[in-house]
Design an enzyme around this catalytic site. Sequence first.
Site, PDB file in Angstrom:
ATOM      1  CG  ASP A  13      -1.873  -1.193   1.204  1.00  0.00           C
ATOM      2  OD1 ASP A  13      -2.257  -1.633   0.107  1.00  0.00           O
ATOM      3  OD2 ASP A  13      -2.203  -1.688   2.295  1.00  0.00           O
ATOM      4  CE  LYS A  16       2.309  -2.329  -4.378  1.00  0.00           C
ATOM      5  NZ  LYS A  16       2.137  -2.032  -2.960  1.00  0.00           N
ATOM      6  N   GLY A  40      -4.587  -4.138  -3.869  1.00  0.00           N
ATOM      7  CA  GLY A  40      -5.583  -3.103  -4.132  1.00  0.00           C
ATOM      8  C   GLY A  40      -4.799  -1.861  -4.482  1.00  0.00           C
ATOM      9  CG  HIS A  41      -2.039  -1.858  -6.991  1.00  0.00           C
ATOM     10  ND1 HIS A  41      -1.125  -2.400  -7.866  1.00  0.00           N
ATOM     11  CD2 HIS A  41      -1.763  -2.417  -5.785  1.00  0.00           C
ATOM     12  CE1 HIS A  41      -0.355  -3.253  -7.210  1.00  0.00           C
ATOM     13  NE2 HIS A  41      -0.726  -3.288  -5.957  1.00  0.00           N
ATOM     14  CD  GLN A 221       0.717  -8.786  -2.807  1.00  0.00           C
ATOM     15  OE1 GLN A 221       1.371  -9.420  -3.608  1.00  0.00           O
ATOM     16  NE2 GLN A 221      -0.521  -8.406  -3.066  1.00  0.00           N
TER      17      GLN A 221
HETATM   18  P1  GDP Z   1      -0.786   0.422  -3.558  1.00  0.00           P
HETATM   19  O1  GDP Z   1      -1.415  -0.861  -3.131  1.00  0.00           O
HETATM   20  O2  GDP Z   1       0.683   0.450  -3.321  1.00  0.00           O
HETATM   21  O3  GDP Z   1      -1.122   0.791  -4.980  1.00  0.00           O
HETATM   22  O4  GDP Z   1      -1.404   1.541  -2.623  1.00  0.00           O
HETATM   23  P2  GDP Z   1      -2.955   1.684  -2.187  1.00  0.00           P
HETATM   24  O5  GDP Z   1      -3.737   2.164  -3.326  1.00  0.00           O
HETATM   25  O6  GDP Z   1      -3.420   0.454  -1.501  1.00  0.00           O
HETATM   26  O7  GDP Z   1      -2.829   2.755  -1.036  1.00  0.00           O
HETATM   27  C1  GDP Z   1      -2.339   4.028  -1.286  1.00  0.00           C
HETATM   28  C2  GDP Z   1      -3.422   5.051  -0.907  1.00  0.00           C
HETATM   29  O8  GDP Z   1      -2.849   6.327  -0.802  1.00  0.00           O
HETATM   30  C3  GDP Z   1      -4.506   5.168  -1.969  1.00  0.00           C
HETATM   31  O9  GDP Z   1      -5.720   5.504  -1.335  1.00  0.00           O
HETATM   32  C4  GDP Z   1      -4.026   6.342  -2.825  1.00  0.00           C
HETATM   33  O10 GDP Z   1      -5.078   7.023  -3.477  1.00  0.00           O
HETATM   34  C5  GDP Z   1      -3.390   7.208  -1.785  1.00  0.00           C
HETATM   35  N1  GDP Z   1      -2.240   8.009  -2.209  1.00  0.00           N
HETATM   36  C6  GDP Z   1      -1.278   7.708  -3.130  1.00  0.00           C
HETATM   37  N2  GDP Z   1      -0.343   8.669  -3.144  1.00  0.00           N
HETATM   38  C7  GDP Z   1      -0.714   9.594  -2.231  1.00  0.00           C
HETATM   39  C8  GDP Z   1      -0.127  10.808  -1.759  1.00  0.00           C
HETATM   40  O11 GDP Z   1       0.936  11.225  -2.170  1.00  0.00           O
HETATM   41  N3  GDP Z   1      -0.825  11.484  -0.787  1.00  0.00           N
HETATM   42  C9  GDP Z   1      -2.004  11.042  -0.279  1.00  0.00           C
HETATM   43  N4  GDP Z   1      -2.597  11.774   0.658  1.00  0.00           N
HETATM   44  N5  GDP Z   1      -2.569   9.904  -0.706  1.00  0.00           N
HETATM   45  C10 GDP Z   1      -1.926   9.178  -1.657  1.00  0.00           C
HETATM   46  P1  IMO Z   2      -0.917  -4.107  -2.302  1.00  0.00           P
HETATM   47  O1  IMO Z   2      -0.465  -4.651  -3.628  1.00  0.00           O
HETATM   48  C1  IMO Z   2      -0.968  -4.618   2.041  1.00  0.00           C
HETATM   49  C2  IMO Z   2      -0.974  -8.722   3.540  1.00  0.00           C
HETATM   50  C3  IMO Z   2      -2.225  -9.199   4.272  1.00  0.00           C
HETATM   51  C4  IMO Z   2      -1.613 -10.209   5.224  1.00  0.00           C
HETATM   52  C5  IMO Z   2      -0.504 -10.846   4.381  1.00  0.00           C
HETATM   53  C6  IMO Z   2      -0.907 -12.155   3.710  1.00  0.00           C
HETATM   54  O2  IMO Z   2      -2.208  -3.389  -2.359  1.00  0.00           O
HETATM   55  O3  IMO Z   2       0.182  -3.354  -1.641  1.00  0.00           O
HETATM   56  P2  IMO Z   2      -2.450 -12.742   1.624  1.00  0.00           P
HETATM   57  O4  IMO Z   2      -3.907 -12.457   1.377  1.00  0.00           O
HETATM   58  O5  IMO Z   2      -1.524 -12.188   0.608  1.00  0.00           O
HETATM   59  O6  IMO Z   2      -2.198 -14.201   1.885  1.00  0.00           O
HETATM   60  O7  IMO Z   2      -2.146 -11.996   3.033  1.00  0.00           O
HETATM   61  O8  IMO Z   2      -0.176  -9.892   3.381  1.00  0.00           O
HETATM   62  N1  IMO Z   2      -1.220  -8.173   2.182  1.00  0.00           N
HETATM   63  C7  IMO Z   2      -1.168  -6.880   1.882  1.00  0.00           C
HETATM   64  N2  IMO Z   2      -0.986  -5.796   2.666  1.00  0.00           N
HETATM   65  N3  IMO Z   2      -1.091  -4.458   0.706  1.00  0.00           N
HETATM   66  C8  IMO Z   2      -1.249  -5.526  -0.102  1.00  0.00           C
HETATM   67  O9  IMO Z   2      -1.240  -5.433  -1.455  1.00  0.00           O
HETATM   68  C9  IMO Z   2      -1.335  -6.806   0.488  1.00  0.00           C
HETATM   69  N4  IMO Z   2      -1.515  -8.053   0.003  1.00  0.00           N
HETATM   70  C10 IMO Z   2      -1.429  -8.882   1.052  1.00  0.00           C
HETATM   71  O10 IMO Z   2      -2.846  -8.129   4.946  1.00  0.00           O
HETATM   72  O11 IMO Z   2      -1.000  -9.548   6.301  1.00  0.00           O
HETATM   73 MG    MG Z   3      -2.907  -1.551  -1.827  1.00  0.00          MG
END
Ligand code: GDP
Ligand code: IMO
Ligand code: MG
Length: 423
Positions: A13, A16, A40-41, A221
Amino acid sequence: MKVDVLLGLQWGDEGKGKVVDVLTPNYDVVVRFQGGPNAGHTLEFEGQKYVLRSIPSGIFQGDKLNVIGNGVVLDPALFKAEAEALEASGHPLKERLHISKKAHLILPTHRILDAAYEAAKGKSKVGTTGKGIGPTYTDKVSRNGLRVGDILCNFEDKYLAAKARHETILKSLNYKYDITELEKNWMEGIEYLKQFHLVDSEHEINNLLKAGKSILCEGAQGTMLDVDFGSYPFVTSSNTICAGACTGLGIAPNKIGEVYGIMKAYCTRVGAGPFPTELFDETGKKIRDLGHEYGAVTGRERRCGWIDLVALKYAIMINGVTQLIMMKSDVLDDFDTIKACVGYKIDGKEIDYFPYDIMENEVEPIYVEMPGWKTDMTRFTSENEFPEEFNAYIDFLETELETPIKIISIGPDREQTIVRYTE
Ligand code: GDP
Ligand code: IMO
Ligand code: MG
């Protein structure tokens, strides 16, 4: 042409999805190489927000080719829901999305097994996303998996055999479940999948490289969730690190070019497992509230803490990171002071490396504290506007991590991105 890899350096998270979307105009092809719908991107642009799980984040920028590689595990039901939602929002993708025949399928019983194993673990549960990731990779490695290519020939027999095997395990665990709805959606997903280009992606990707096309690999991840190098057993079941791009796509290590390492200006983790800099106080709550730190897939509260340079140095080493990208710096816009962890104290002993026995011991982080910048940076368009304290913070990080920070993200929107060193 080389393949550039973009991956998370923390516990996932990091942002990416946003950065892949921002970088996509510089590339011809975007590919996913591991993980599945546990990812979840999130992307935001033109007032819209999208969350991608299995589809690469290059899907919104023009008509770039996006590929789901062999290292990914795919749930046809969730894939169908994701793809149909994108098509309904005006983003047709059937011609632009290719899927490896070697990607493994997540079966409905894999999801049930995921829940059953977690239930059996009781207090020591991993806190998985419940998407069947562990059981699917287990079947892959134990040579029992079903692959996307299998749907093209004699599929029903293969499916029923795998399902029967899983049912025996579920019975032995005495786990009660109802598969009816899951299986119905899944079968519809299988039919839907047949409408896509199912390809030998290793050939396709290497041919594209030969033809001079540029490729961006999107990690899922984060490094600290890697099955080998993360905080085992509180990890996911794939290699999230740079080497995973080679095995997850069929590209040779000497084809890897830039390795972009993404980190937040602080740190989060979802699910169980060690997190040395976790904050249980008002500061942690403030970071969670300002950063909207709730899971994109499960909606779970993310655990929050200060940036951990010990873990980051480890991640940079394992991945061969050539440039850093710092996300969510705006979340720290209103803090009087900012802390960064530069070492761990374990059993009274100070160490500056990520230890094997992180699980067994109480880790006390050693912090450096710096003045906050107390400035709303979300509307900045150039690094020339950065306040002095912020520049001091990034200088400090670059020195400690011995790697340049090339991009700073100051908000969730595509536009809220500042590229440095552009001269
Ligand atoms: P990912 O899994 O690495 O793609 O990241 P996620 O989407 O799960 O989580 C990142 C969260 O931060 C999302 O809700 C994005 O919309 C948000 N986000 C990304 N870059 C920024 C930033 O620079 N500032 C803020 N406030 N939110 C951001
Ligand atoms: P993105 O790509 C954050 C964590 C789960 C759990 C562990 C194992 O959005 O960054 P799994 O379902 O993969 O067997 O769970 O890994 N986990 C993540 N945490 N971002 C993710 O993906 C994750 N994908 C799995 O919360 O601790
Ligand atoms: Mg994510």
